[in-house]
Design an enzyme around this catalytic site. Structure first.
Site, mmCIF file in Angstrom:
data_model
loop_
_atom_site.group_PDB
_atom_site.id
_atom_site.type_symbol
_atom_site.label_atom_id
_atom_site.label_comp_id
_atom_site.label_asym_id
_atom_site.label_seq_id
_atom_site.Cartn_x
_atom_site.Cartn_y
_atom_site.Cartn_z
ATOM 1 N N ASN A 86 0.856 -1.183 0.000
ATOM 2 C CA ASN A 86 0.000 0.000 0.000
ATOM 3 C C ASN A 86 0.893 1.234 0.000
ATOM 4 O O ASN A 86 1.889 1.282 0.722
ATOM 5 C CB ASN A 86 -0.897 -0.003 1.240
ATOM 6 C CG ASN A 86 -1.883 -1.161 1.237
ATOM 7 O OD1 ASN A 86 -2.331 -1.592 0.187
ATOM 8 N ND2 ASN A 86 -2.197 -1.663 2.416
ATOM 9 N N HIS A 99 6.482 -1.488 3.610
ATOM 10 C CA HIS A 99 6.272 -2.882 4.011
ATOM 11 C C HIS A 99 5.525 -3.630 2.912
ATOM 12 O O HIS A 99 4.681 -3.058 2.222
ATOM 13 C CB HIS A 99 5.516 -2.987 5.331
ATOM 14 C CG HIS A 99 4.277 -2.150 5.405
ATOM 15 N ND1 HIS A 99 4.312 -0.788 5.624
ATOM 16 C CD2 HIS A 99 2.964 -2.466 5.290
ATOM 17 C CE1 HIS A 99 3.087 -0.306 5.656
ATOM 18 N NE2 HIS A 99 2.243 -1.311 5.439
HETATM 19 P P1 AMP Z 1 -0.703 -0.496 5.865
HETATM 20 O O1 AMP Z 1 -2.139 -0.179 6.174
HETATM 21 O O2 AMP Z 1 -0.472 -1.038 4.492
HETATM 22 O O3 AMP Z 1 0.210 0.672 6.188
HETATM 23 O O4 AMP Z 1 -0.311 -1.686 6.808
HETATM 24 C C1 AMP Z 1 0.068 -1.505 8.139
HETATM 25 C C2 AMP Z 1 -0.147 -2.826 8.828
HETATM 26 O O5 AMP Z 1 0.572 -2.803 10.052
HETATM 27 C C3 AMP Z 1 -1.601 -3.129 9.160
HETATM 28 O O6 AMP Z 1 -1.991 -4.340 8.515
HETATM 29 C C4 AMP Z 1 -1.589 -3.258 10.692
HETATM 30 O O7 AMP Z 1 -2.460 -4.265 11.159
HETATM 31 C C5 AMP Z 1 -0.138 -3.598 10.956
HETATM 32 N N1 AMP Z 1 0.353 -3.263 12.282
HETATM 33 C C6 AMP Z 1 0.210 -2.091 12.939
HETATM 34 N N2 AMP Z 1 0.815 -2.150 14.133
HETATM 35 C C7 AMP Z 1 1.350 -3.385 14.233
HETATM 36 C C8 AMP Z 1 2.115 -4.058 15.236
HETATM 37 N N3 AMP Z 1 2.443 -3.477 16.390
HETATM 38 N N4 AMP Z 1 2.500 -5.338 15.006
HETATM 39 C C9 AMP Z 1 2.187 -5.941 13.839
HETATM 40 N N5 AMP Z 1 1.485 -5.353 12.846
HETATM 41 C C10 AMP Z 1 1.068 -4.096 13.039
#
Ligand code: AMP
Length: 113
Positions: A86, A99
């Protein structure tokens, strides 16, 4: 660049279920999984998003994709999986640290929402 929660995970200041680590990247399970397998593969270098990648980062991007695929194979996703990046507000990015989402373990619909 502002500090993100992923930088804290890299430094082990916040717990995560880590699946892989090497000198260039870390892979850990998403805290809010959208599929039976949902892993995030992130560079240790704090690149905010795809639009801020430079030519020098090209090998790193390839490495992230290779690692994501190796994890998919290790976790028995040979039937198929999806890699998602994203980018920006309209792309649905919520954490400003580049990511790759690795999603698998169920049949994934297309197009995504
Ligand atoms: P995006 O919306 O593409 O920026 O993805 C960010 C992702 O990070 C989401 O799927 C969240 O669920 C994940 N996320 C946020 N905080 C954490 C955390 N502490 N540990 C693991 N995943 C996380």
């Amino acid at each position: 660049m502002a500090e993100t929660i992923f930088a804290k995970i890299i430094r082990r200041e916040i717990p995560a279920q880590i699946e892989h680590e090497d000198e260039m990247c870390l892979a850990f399970h998403d805290v809010a999984p959208q599929a039976p397998t949902h892993i995030l593969v992130i560079p240790k270098k704090p690149i905010p998003r795809l639009t801020e990648v430079t030519d020098a980062d090209t090998p790193l991007l390839g490495h992230l994709m290779r690692v994501a695929t190796e994890i998919a194979m290790k976790l028995n996703l040979a039937n198929g999986f999806r890699l998602v990046v994203n980018c920006g507000t309209d792309g649905g990015q919520t954490v400003d640290h580049l990511h790759i989402h690795l999603l698998g373990g169920r049949s994934l619909r297309w197009p995504p929402g």
